[in-house]
Design an enzyme around this catalytic site. Structure first.
Site, PDB file in Angstrom:
ATOM      1  N   CYS A 276      -6.850  -5.820  10.038  1.00  7.84           N
ATOM      2  CA  CYS A 276      -6.759  -7.119  10.717  1.00  7.84           C
ATOM      3  C   CYS A 276      -5.998  -6.995  12.036  1.00  7.84           C
ATOM      4  O   CYS A 276      -5.248  -7.902  12.414  1.00  7.84           O
ATOM      5  CB  CYS A 276      -6.106  -8.165   9.837  1.00  7.84           C
TER       6      CYS A 276
ATOM      7  N   LYS B  80       3.781 -10.640  -0.072  1.00 11.73           N
ATOM      8  CA  LYS B  80       4.319  -9.374   0.457  1.00 11.73           C
ATOM      9  C   LYS B  80       5.810  -9.202   0.137  1.00 11.73           C
ATOM     10  O   LYS B  80       6.369  -8.145   0.421  1.00 11.73           O
ATOM     11  CB  LYS B  80       4.098  -9.291   1.972  1.00 11.73           C
TER      12      LYS B  80
ATOM     13  N   GLN C 243       5.634  -9.071   7.968  1.00 14.02           N
ATOM     14  CA  GLN C 243       6.039  -7.714   7.607  1.00 14.02           C
ATOM     15  C   GLN C 243       7.551  -7.537   7.712  1.00 14.02           C
ATOM     16  O   GLN C 243       8.089  -6.565   7.178  1.00 14.02           O
ATOM     17  CB  GLN C 243       5.333  -6.678   8.496  1.00 14.02           C
TER      18      GLN C 243
ATOM     19  N   ASP D  15       5.979 -14.154  13.754  1.00 16.37           N
ATOM     20  CA  ASP D  15       5.270 -13.789  12.536  1.00 16.37           C
ATOM     21  C   ASP D  15       6.137 -12.758  11.798  1.00 16.37           C
ATOM     22  O   ASP D  15       6.224 -11.610  12.220  1.00 16.37           O
ATOM     23  CB  ASP D  15       3.906 -13.192  12.898  1.00 16.37           C
TER      24      ASP D  15
ATOM     25  N   HIS E 210      -1.506  -9.294  14.170  1.00 19.64           N
ATOM     26  CA  HIS E 210      -2.477  -9.451  13.084  1.00 19.64           C
ATOM     27  C   HIS E 210      -3.439 -10.574  13.508  1.00 19.64           C
ATOM     28  O   HIS E 210      -3.049 -11.506  14.206  1.00 19.64           O
ATOM     29  CB  HIS E 210      -1.697  -9.875  11.831  1.00 19.64           C
TER      30      HIS E 210
HETATM   31  C1  PLP Z   1       1.788  -9.124  10.460  1.00 18.59           C
HETATM   32  C2  PLP Z   1       0.992 -10.000   9.545  1.00 18.59           C
HETATM   33  N1  PLP Z   1       0.773 -11.274   9.888  1.00 18.59           N
HETATM   34  C3  PLP Z   1       0.090 -12.125   9.104  1.00 18.59           C
HETATM   35  C4  PLP Z   1      -0.443 -11.698   7.913  1.00 18.59           C
HETATM   36  C5  PLP Z   1      -1.228 -12.680   7.116  1.00 18.59           C
HETATM   37  O1  PLP Z   1      -0.656 -12.941   5.853  1.00 18.59           O
HETATM   38  P1  PLP Z   1      -1.543 -13.740   4.806  1.00 18.59           P
HETATM   39  O2  PLP Z   1      -2.818 -12.964   4.658  1.00 18.59           O
HETATM   40  O3  PLP Z   1      -0.762 -13.759   3.563  1.00 18.59           O
HETATM   41  O4  PLP Z   1      -1.775 -15.092   5.385  1.00 18.59           O
HETATM   42  C6  PLP Z   1      -0.242 -10.360   7.515  1.00 18.59           C
HETATM   43  C7  PLP Z   1      -0.780  -9.828   6.251  1.00 18.59           C
HETATM   44  O5  PLP Z   1      -1.951  -9.717   5.981  1.00 18.59           O
HETATM   45  C8  PLP Z   1       0.472  -9.503   8.354  1.00 18.59           C
HETATM   46  O6  PLP Z   1       0.668  -8.218   8.031  1.00 18.59           O
END
Ligand code: PLP
Ligand code: PLP
Lengths: 155, 426, 426, 155
Positions: free
Chosen positions: B380, B240, B213, B210, B133
């Site tokens: 993203c 999430k 998910q 990370d 992401h």
């Molecule tokens: C794999 C992953 N990493 C990071 C994020 C970032 O999360 P957030 O937007 O809550 O900071 C997301 C979700 O958008 C994600 O799916």
């Protein structure tokens, strides 16, 4: 959104331009080339403009482009080129303003067919904030490229 | 519609989520298949937040009065709940941030100022992957640009797995940090975190995972992992895991967190402040400058309790059952290609796909007119899209409240999309 | 108890705040005098958040479905509301952060990486004041340590004002940035922001104003300020303006924000991401990486609407009336010394004081046994306490819902405290 | 908190130690000096220890301190010195453990007067999480300083 809204969004005209876009492909000559993206969805366009005439009184001789995107953004580029090519820049900018007003009108603005021609088909888009950006992408690119040439010309 | 692995009493579970009763324009019932983007919230999370705001609201740590004590207790209890949700070896290793992005940036940003062992410079290597992401890419681009270190990438195989064939060139003595997503938000792929961590630890590199998910879908028990295979830092986001926005979590081993310099400066993160110099508090407070997201942490506490009550192993089984069912259904749609692994057992619940001849925006729009909410775009994850030569895709993502009937509604709506764009005859 | 300047229908206003009906241990009614720490929330803010969570919850910007459109619209409408609350010249100049501390750190942190005009180095000077909150001290200590610049300080006069006698030595051609609080959270002092900004702008320095205590109390209209007197950046925090925790605001002029490098990297703050390099979105998104605090922004929007409906000039008048009444009341308590200006017209609603012979902790504890909630400690303003030679103090802080009767309850409880600690005969 | 709770917190013994603290003031000789603060409220203590005896079997010969803080933290320092001075370190550490258990017991632990002497007066403090830190500040400082000397001695 309802099925009617959907049909208002995807007018026949839009789908036609989408399937058979006008003026697509990058051409010479051109004085400026720009690349614009819609950060949210990734739609992109590379666009060139060719202006002729005296500084301050240019005419849009050609607009060519290469683009990736949804039906709305593709059709909008096609309609845009129809509307601006051959027009004095000043007049084309006015058409752009009219289109912008329509798009930002949240569906409350009555489109003027005399000015916008096929562009009136985008009236339904104005109700979908997320799609307004799609319809404006090519116009923004065109305005940006045109401004660059004019600035260069006026030096 | 009885499929093995579904949550028992799914209809009862769905009643916990008020939004699922909403109807949309044209009286369409909501079919929410955008949970990888953000999950819906059960009533108990909302009620816990309301109770906090209406009865216990006060600032934490600083206040000695009864409301302050109640608020502090609720806030710190949330930390305990989160610690137990991920099996953190110590509750002080749980740091509240505003989202996963901030948690990942906290690590990258403090590493830019680290001295000694953790310092990065020319010749040092940070490794990430092509399926990350943006929130796990841009922080490392900034870090490597700022320190002169080099950013390198694990590529992807055609079927959406990490390409580990060049692991020996990527993870070397020069590698200071390896970061990867546990579960991909675009491809759904579940990555071999333990094996890669073990390899990275052999060369003394830090591992940042990370889990944005993964936390919603997989049972996580850090304390139970052999220490060689346990990441050093792990991030996830509240919204999430059926919690509110405005709250994220960084877990880090005490050893690493103690060594990192402070991130944001201000109230709560200090030991003493004097004009000449300041000293900093111990973890977790060192990384929590200013008034924390109090009611959000309290809401997150209720959220992870809710998930734990359902049982994360059951949530995971449900996700896998629905994913398998969805993969089957999608396979029946002509011209549809799924990006990522086709075996439900190897993936999470996000399924991105393309339909030949219709742009993802247009797919999503037509689906929306039938009440089916999916995401269209690059999710993203631009490099991963670039890897597969696509500019964008449509993504459906299920969660614990998703029913097979909703998958059927999606598949039908996709058929309708094809006919709407006159692809029926192709 | 009719005092000029109180909010009309104060009892009706109080009904908006459910927590004010709480009783504490021993059946004591709550007398909440800790609003400078965090304010209480009106029902409309809570209800707006609940409605968002129960009916409109979705991620913003990224989602094209109906819930996504509703959520995005609510989130961006909140930005408009906040912009109009502070009279921002442009709504795109309003950046959502997690609190005031993050907003201030955003500026300090990005300046550390700025190149060109905004870059700081040896010999450059950053000026702050001795009355700042730690959140407006530590970021600048970190920035100056990291860039080699020098941190200098406005001192304080005996009566708690900024000592401007050495302004010409502090604000010179070497001064790159001046930062100050608009209203002190400890002394209550209202600072001459316009005059100092004008002076700083003469030498080309940036001005950062901490409006954490000003935004709740003073009408702010940035657009109406002459540009020479308008700060370049201004921060405040949601939870002190009857909004939720987890949300803060940084306003900055477009010119400065455009020039600053990115802060946190990730989703939403990018234009494109490629493995080689990424480009960034325009403001405000450039500084909003990841999923923003959505429901918190929506709550903050409802909060500033609530304040605007009351009228900030009326809120200010109420605060001044209560503060004057409190200063009178406190003056009757033997051995009590107020820190900071004694004229209500020159100050905000936070009043810190000492009582000879009783430690602030003990004062707060006895007050709490009577239901009176105040703060005891250094209030995140250690340098200011050090300036006045005290280690800590007791602070009462009122807000729009405070009644004269509550001030009476405080004064009585202070008398009781003195007798409890047998100071009656002194 | 009610008036009864308040009286349970501020026992006569505590107020006495607060007004007349034992062993206060910094003295020589000492082998270690530490400075501890409570970040929340700013209470602070500078504390010295003087140990005598064989490494591994030291006795607390003196504990002296200078401190700023509330009645609870001041009284606790005074009681702490009464309890540890003159005791073998090992025994003093046990007393410390007993006190810690009392403080962390949320008001549910019955204090043992034989071990804690005046320290039993702090039983009421255990009900106030915000004040437990006040009662423990001097003990933490003592433990820290003692550990330093022992470590030095064992080298
Ligand atoms: C794999 C992953 N990493 C990071 C994020 C970032 O999360 P957030 O937007 O809550 O900071 C997301 C979700 O958008 C994600 O799916
Ligand atoms: C003057 C001042 N500045 C900054 C802050 C920090 O606000 P926050 O804790 O919400 O970041 C506060 C409040 O605590 C304050 O009173």
């Amino acid at each position: 959104m309802t099925a009617q809204d959907l049909d208002a969004l995807y007018q026949e005209i839009i789908l036609d331009h989408y399937k058979n876009p006008h003026h697509k492909g990058l051409r010479e000559p051109h004085e400026a080339e720009v690349h614009h993206v819609n950060p949210t969805c990734g739609d992109e366009i590379t666009l060139r403009v060719h202006l002729t005439g005296e500084p301050g009184a240019e005419t849009v001789a050609d607009v060519s482009y290469d683009s990736l995107g949804c039906s709305i953004s593709q059709a909008s580029a096609s309609v845009m080129t129809d509307l601006v090519i051959g027009r004095p820049v000043a007049e084309a900018l006015e058409v752009h303003e009219t289109f912008l007003t329509l798009m930002q009108g949240k569906g409350q603005v009555e489109p003027d067919e005399d000015v916008l021609e096929d562009g009136i088909a985008f009236a339904g888009v104005a109700k979908f904030p997320a799609r307004v950006k799609c319809a404006l992408l090519s116009w923004m690119a065109w305005k940006d490229a045109t401004a660059r040439v004019m600035e260069e010309n006026s030096k | 519609m009885s499929i093995a692995g579904l949550l028992p009493q799914l209809e009862v579970v769905r009643k916990d989520f008020p939004i699922l009763e909403r109807t949309l324009a044209g009286g369409m019932p909501l079919v929410y298949l955008d949970s990888a983007n953000t999950s819906q919230k059960p009533q108990c999370v909302i009620d816990t937040m309301v109770d906090h705001l209406e009865r216990h609201n006060a600032n934490v740590a600083r206040a000695m009065h009864q409301l302050g004590a109640e608020s502090s207790e609720a806030f710190e209890a949330a930390r305990d709940k989160v610690a137990s949700f991920i099996g953190a070896p110590s509750r002080d290793e749980v740091i509240f941030t505003k989202n996963a992005s901030e948690a990942l940036n906290l690590v990258a940003n403090t590493l830019a100022w680290a001295r000694g062992d953790l310092a990065l410079g020319e010749g040092d290597v940070v490794v990430t992957t092509e399926m990350e992401h943006h929130s796990n890419i841009v922080p490392w681009q900034l870090l490597t640009q700022r320190t002169g270190a080099t950013l390198r990438w694990f590529g992807l195989t055609e079927d959406g797995h990490l390409d580990l064939s060049d692991i020996d060139e990527l993870i070397t003595e020069r590698t200071k940090l390896v970061t990867l997503t546990w579960v991909s938000n675009m491809l759904g792929t579940i990555n071999p975190v333990a094996a890669i961590t073990r390899r990275a630890h052999e060369v003394g590199a830090l591992v940042v995972v990370d889990a944005s998910q993964a936390a919603p879908q997989l049972p996580i028990d850090l304390a139970a992992m052999p220490v060689e295979e346990r990441p050093d830092l792990l991030a996830f986001t509240g919204h999430k895991v059926v919690g509110p926005t405005g709250i994220g979590v960084l877990w880090g081993s005490r050893a690493v967190l103690d060594e990192l310099p402070p991130f944001l400066g201000g109230g709560e993160m200090i030991a003493t402040v004097a004009m000449e110099r300041s000293t900093y508090a111990g973890i977790p407070h060192k990384f929590e400058a200013g008034t924390p997201p109090i009611v959000e942490a309290v809401g997150l506490g209720a959220a992870v309790d809710y998930l734990s009550d359902l049982g994360m192993q059951h949530v995971h089984a449900h996700e896998q059952a629905i994913t398998a069912y969805a993969l089957e259904g999608l396979a029946t749609v002509p011209g549809l290609t799924v990006l990522g692994p086709l075996d439900a057992a190897q993936r999470g619940g996000a399924i991105s796909f393309e339909i030949e001849g219709v742009h993802p925006h247009d797919v999503a729009q037509v689906l929306d007119s039938r009440g089916v909410a999916v995401r269209a775009g690059h999710h993203c994850a631009k490099p991963a899209h670039a890897r597969f030569g696509v500019q964008s895709s449509t993504r459906m993502s299920s969660y614990l409240y998703t029913t097979p009937g909703e998958i059927d509604a999606l598949v039908e709506a996709l058929e309708y999309t094809r006919s709407y764009f006159r692809l029926g005859d192709s």
